[in-house]
Design an enzyme around this catalytic site. Structure first.
Site: not given
Ligand SMILES: Nc1ncnc2c1ncn2[C@@H]1O[C@H](COP(=O)(O)OP(=O)(O)O)[C@@H](O)[C@H]1O
Ligand SMILES: C[C@@](O)(CCOP(=O)(O)O)CC(=O)O
Ligand SMILES: [Mg+2]
Length: 402
Positions: A10, A136, A144, A147, A193, A204
């Site tokens: 997203k 992924s 993006l 998670s 999450e 998200d």
């Molecule tokens: N494809 C994937 N394989 C393994 N872990 C993942 C994967 N996608 C997400 N994760 C988990 O989600 C975390 C990232 O989440 P976050 O910090 O919220 O960043 P975002 O959601 O923006 O990418 C990673 O460190 C890992 O623990």
């Molecule tokens: C910062 C926030 O607004 C979005 C986080 O998105 P991302 O995990 O950085 O993709 C947190 C939330 O809404 O849960």
């Molecule tokens: Mg995230």
């Protein structure tokens, strides 16, 4: 029987962080997906392990199901139809199972994803042996929503083969869930999450589950119908960051300056509502579209200023903002900030016109404004992409041959 699920990432057009504190935010799904495949061994396989394979990093985890059952015995029986939160005590028990695998230091942030996996798997499927493979297209930890795409695709696959969901397994190709099943996927994904983010707003997982474009406030979703072409350049600064830490830092600032931060969140709420109104309002000609794009650019800049107030910008983000501004393009960070990705609105004129008279002579060369700005951003070491916006939410696909 194998089931595959895919859930989109997203972008947040307005309102990240503030949405955690009750403000409105606007988000859209993008056509980059996380895929999860789930299969159960046959009796002849004689396999008693739960296996998780993060294929992109070539990391494999496996636990004898008896070991998981012994570690988590206090939890009680699973009920896939009623999503529940993982208690802090259970998180600790799960952490011991994760620690049994020495995750390389460079990949240590994946531990949160593995913990979310173990909670969701055991809660929905109990203690059955299985193989789960994750791949992924999304950059991880970049804003993006990797998670949530992980949690949503995982919950979709787990629920598709559970007693709580009744689906036509003979369907060929990608299949959408009904509304009730989507609600269940979304609720479980939110619980995942929580393990990764600490205090997610739920925006998200909601946009990844239902897709398209949404307005979101305090857990309530309003589906938006866009009435304009919306093209965004996504620039990945490649500066890794962690959403949990950034969300916590904004909460700390809110605790220290509650009145000032309440004003910031209120301003973000107004910006998000205005963004939603503009996107949905009818535009009958090019002039009307240009007017809407101008307003969106102003609102993005205002939102970025407020994100700076919250303390979640970063030097790399500022470099992207300066670079795009040279080309008269407006940008804002997307997701948690602190690095990660930046959105730049690509107005229709920037896609069509050659560089115009506003540009300084040294950049008055051939190509569109977009080509130029991408070249300059990539010259800084960033990665640019233009993703499709507003795709369908989570989908599943059965493969009865396996
Ligand atoms: N494809 C994937 N394989 C393994 N872990 C993942 C994967 N996608 C997400 N994760 C988990 O989600 C975390 C990232 O989440 P976050 O910090 O919220 O960043 P975002 O959601 O923006 O990418 C990673 O460190 C890992 O623990
Ligand atoms: C910062 C926030 O607004 C979005 C986080 O998105 P991302 O995990 O950085 O993709 C947190 C939330 O809404 O849960
Ligand atoms: Mg995230």
């Amino acid at each position: 029987m194998e089931v595959r699920a895919r859930a989109p990432g997203k972008i947040i057009l307005a309102g990240e962080h503030a949405v955690v504190h009750g403000s409105t935010a606007v988000a859209a799904s993008i056509d980059l997906y996380t895929y999860v495949s789930l299969s159960f061994p046959t009796h002849s396989d004689n396999d008693d392990k739960l296996k998780l394979h993060f294929k992109d990093m070539d990391l494999e985890f496996s636990w004898p199901v008896g070991r998981i059952k012994a570690a988590l015995s206090k939890i009680g029986s699973n009920d896939s139809s009623s999503p529940k939160s993982c208690s802090s005590e259970t998180i600790k028990l799960i952490a011991t199972l994760v620690k049994e695998h020495n995750i390389p230091e460079a990949n240590i942030t994946l531990a949160a994803g593995v913990s979310a996996f173990l909670w969701l798997y055991t809660s929905i499927q109990g203690y059955k042996p299985a193989k789960v493979v994750v791949t992924s297209e999304l950059p991880l930890s970049s804003g993006l929503g990797s998670s949530s795409a992980l949690c949503v695709s995982l919950c979709a696959a787990l629920l598709a083969l559970s007693d709580s969901v009744n689906l036509d397994c003979s369907h060929q190709g990608w299949l959408m869930f009904g509304e009730n099943e989507l609600d269940l996927v979304n609720k479980w994904a939110f619980e995942g999450e929580k393990i990764i983010h600490g205090k997610p707003s739920g925006i998200d997982n909601t946009v990844s589950t239902y897709g398209n474009m949404i307005k979101f406030r305090s857990g309530e979703l309003t589906r938006l119908r866009s009435n304009m072409p919306l093209k965004m350049l996504i620039t990945n600064t490649k500066v890794g960051r962690n959403t949990k830490a950034l969300v916590a830092s904004v909460s700390e600032r809110t605790f220290s300056h509650p009145i000032a931060m309440a004003s910031v969140f209120k301003a973000v709420d107004s910006i998000s509502n205005e963004v939603a109104t503009i996107i949905q309002s009818p535009a009958h000609d090019d002039i009307a579209i240009t007017e809407k794009e101008d307003k969106l650019e102003e609102l993005m800049e205002m939102n970025q200023g407020l994100l700076q107030c919250m303390g979640v910008s970063h030097a790399s983000i500022e470099t992207v903002l300066r670079t795009t501004l040279k080309f008269k393009l407006a940008s804002k960070l997307t997701g948690a900030g602190g690095g990660g990705c930046v959105l730049t609105l690509l107005p229709t004129h920037a896609l069509l016109l050659l560089l115009n008279v506003f540009m300084t002579p040294h950049i008055l060369l051939s190509g569109t404004v977009v080509d130029k700005v991408i070249a300059e951003l990539e010259g800084c070491g960033f990665q640019c992409l233009i993703a499709g916006i507003g795709v369908k939410g989570v989908q599943i696909c059965f493969d009865s041959s396996s």
